[in-house]
Design a protein around this motif. Structure first.
Motif, PDB file in Angstrom:
ATOM      1  N   ASP A 144       0.830  -1.206   0.000  1.00 60.13           N
ATOM      2  CA  ASP A 144       0.000   0.000   0.000  1.00 60.13           C
ATOM      3  C   ASP A 144       0.864   1.255   0.000  1.00 60.13           C
ATOM      4  O   ASP A 144       0.558   2.228  -0.702  1.00 60.13           O
ATOM      5  N   SER A 145       1.930   1.229   0.793  1.00 57.14           N
ATOM      6  CA  SER A 145       2.826   2.377   0.850  1.00 57.14           C
ATOM      7  C   SER A 145       3.499   2.611  -0.493  1.00 57.14           C
ATOM      8  O   SER A 145       3.605   3.751  -0.967  1.00 57.14           O
ATOM      9  N   ARG A 146       3.952   1.518  -1.134  1.00 62.52           N
ATOM     10  CA  ARG A 146       4.592   1.646  -2.444  1.00 62.52           C
ATOM     11  C   ARG A 146       3.606   2.155  -3.483  1.00 62.52           C
ATOM     12  O   ARG A 146       3.940   3.006  -4.315  1.00 62.52           O
ATOM     13  N   ARG A 147       2.392   1.652  -3.426  1.00 61.57           N
ATOM     14  CA  ARG A 147       1.369   2.095  -4.381  1.00 61.57           C
ATOM     15  C   ARG A 147       1.069   3.585  -4.191  1.00 61.57           C
ATOM     16  O   ARG A 147       0.933   4.330  -5.175  1.00 61.57           O
ATOM     17  N   ARG A 148       0.979   4.007  -2.946  1.00 57.44           N
ATOM     18  CA  ARG A 148       0.703   5.422  -2.674  1.00 57.44           C
ATOM     19  C   ARG A 148       1.833   6.313  -3.188  1.00 57.44           C
ATOM     20  O   ARG A 148       1.587   7.383  -3.764  1.00 57.44           O
ATOM     21  N   ARG A 149       3.071   5.869  -3.016  1.00 56.29           N
ATOM     22  CA  ARG A 149       4.197   6.661  -3.490  1.00 56.29           C
ATOM     23  C   ARG A 149       4.239   6.738  -5.009  1.00 56.29           C
ATOM     24  O   ARG A 149       4.552   7.793  -5.577  1.00 56.29           O
ATOM     25  N   VAL A 150       3.924   5.624  -5.666  1.00 59.79           N
ATOM     26  CA  VAL A 150       3.881   5.629  -7.134  1.00 59.79           C
ATOM     27  C   VAL A 150       2.800   6.582  -7.628  1.00 59.79           C
ATOM     28  O   VAL A 150       2.999   7.327  -8.597  1.00 59.79           O
TER      29      VAL A 150
END
Length: 345
Positions: A15-21
């Motif tokens: 989720d964190s990676r998706r939010r950053r992308v």
């Protein structure tokens, strides 16, 4: 039966990676919009046909010529803003000082002093000479400030580094004035550069500085993982296998190259390196592997917008981008200081 911590944390990491992308994509689109606005708006109003003509060079007119001049200054604002923002983020990571910034730490001042010395005593007048002088001056200033801030008990604390940088910046400013006052011819050349702006952008100047900025950016991005370790403290970083001094030196080298090259072509523009990393930490967190690319986007976009504002608010004259960023950055700096003071209570 208990769930393994890795299995619990995996969805959170995704989720964190998706939010950053998502933030990367949004910011890239916003920078594109800012670039379009920069080409469209300025001291002279232009039409859509003028924009097409200016970009393609198909029609010779005053409005089309204005558009063709806005393209290189937009590109220069983008690369300079990105360089200053990444440089500030790296400096904050190296020193663990939330107030670290090329201007506050005196590094811009060192670059400016070196350029003035080159102008006054060695007759340097080329952009290539400015770049090397500015990087040399920035490096000397960085070493000097860090050395002074490391003296005494406790080593290089954030407060001592900020005080050493502020004192050094004042000293460099006084030396610059002392050199320029008897030399009116040099002062007339330097005073426009000293304010900080991108109005004198040319394709040749951009092509000259981009290789230096690319090298500095690669060094900083390569040091991003080490900066994450340094954020944990020197002892813990060393315990994790990090070579603390080497990591700090490499990261600082990249920051100095970015700051020196950007200052050489655009002048000492302040507060971009201070403001942008704090904004980006709110968006993507403190992980430098994400913080540095996001800071590059936000820094470039911020400087483009500041340049547009400077062109629009004083029509038909212009307010240099260095003045606009100072007006934005000064209240932000005060807010950061007050926040740090409240945390210390």
């Amino acid at each position: 039966m208990t769930t393994a911590p890795a299995a619990v944390n995996a969805p959170l990491r995704r989720d964190s990676r998706r939010r950053r992308v998502v933030w990367l994509v949004i910011l890239a689109l916003l920078v594109l919009v800012a670039a379009i606005v920069s080409v469209t708006f300025g001291t002279r109003a232009v039409s859509f046909d003028d924009i097409i003509a200016g970009l393609t060079g198909s029609i010779e007119s005053t409005s089309a010529a204005a558009v063709s001049k806005r393209v290189p200054r937009t590109v220069l604002a983008l690369v300079v803003g990105a360089a200053l923002a990444v440089s500030g983020a790296v400096m904050q990571g190296v020193t663990r000082n939330p107030l670290a910034d090329p201007q506050i730490l005196g590094i811009n001042g060192g670059a400016s002093l070196a350029v003035v010395i080159g102008l006054a005593f060695f007759g340097v007048s080329s952009a290539f000479g400015y770049i090397w002088l500015a990087m040399l001056g920035a490096a000397i200033a960085a070493v000097f400030v860090y050395t002074i801030g490391s003296l005494g008990r406790g080593g290089a604390s954030p407060l001592k580094l900020a005080l050493a940088g502020a004192a050094t910046a004042v000293a460099f400013s006084s030396l610059i004035s002392a050199i320029l006052l008897p030399r009116i011819d040099v002062m007339s050349v330097f005073r426009f550069w000293q304010i900080g702006g991108v109005g004198g952008a040319t394709v040749e100047k951009i092509l000259l500085v981009v290789p230096f900025l690319a090298v500095g950016m690669v060094i900083c991005l390569a040091a991003s993982a080490a900066l994450n370790s340094l954020a944990l403290g020197d002892e813990l970083a060393a315990g994790l296998g990090e070579r603390v001094r080497t990591a700090r030196l490499v990261a600082a080298l990249g920051a100095v190259i970015l700051c020196g090259a950007a200052t050489a072509v655009a002048g000492p523009i302040g507060f971009v390196g201070l403001i942008v990393p704090h904004i980006c930490r709110l968006l993507v967190g403190p992980d430098h592997r994400w913080l540095l690319p996001v800071s590059a986007l936000v820094g470039g976009g911020l400087l483009i917008v500041a340049d547009v504002v400077g062109r629009v608010i004083a029509r038909p004259q212009e307010v240099e981008v260095g003045i606009v960023t100072a007006l934005i950055g000064a209240p932000f700096f005060i807010a950061i200081v007050r926040r740090q003071k409240m945390r210390a209570l």
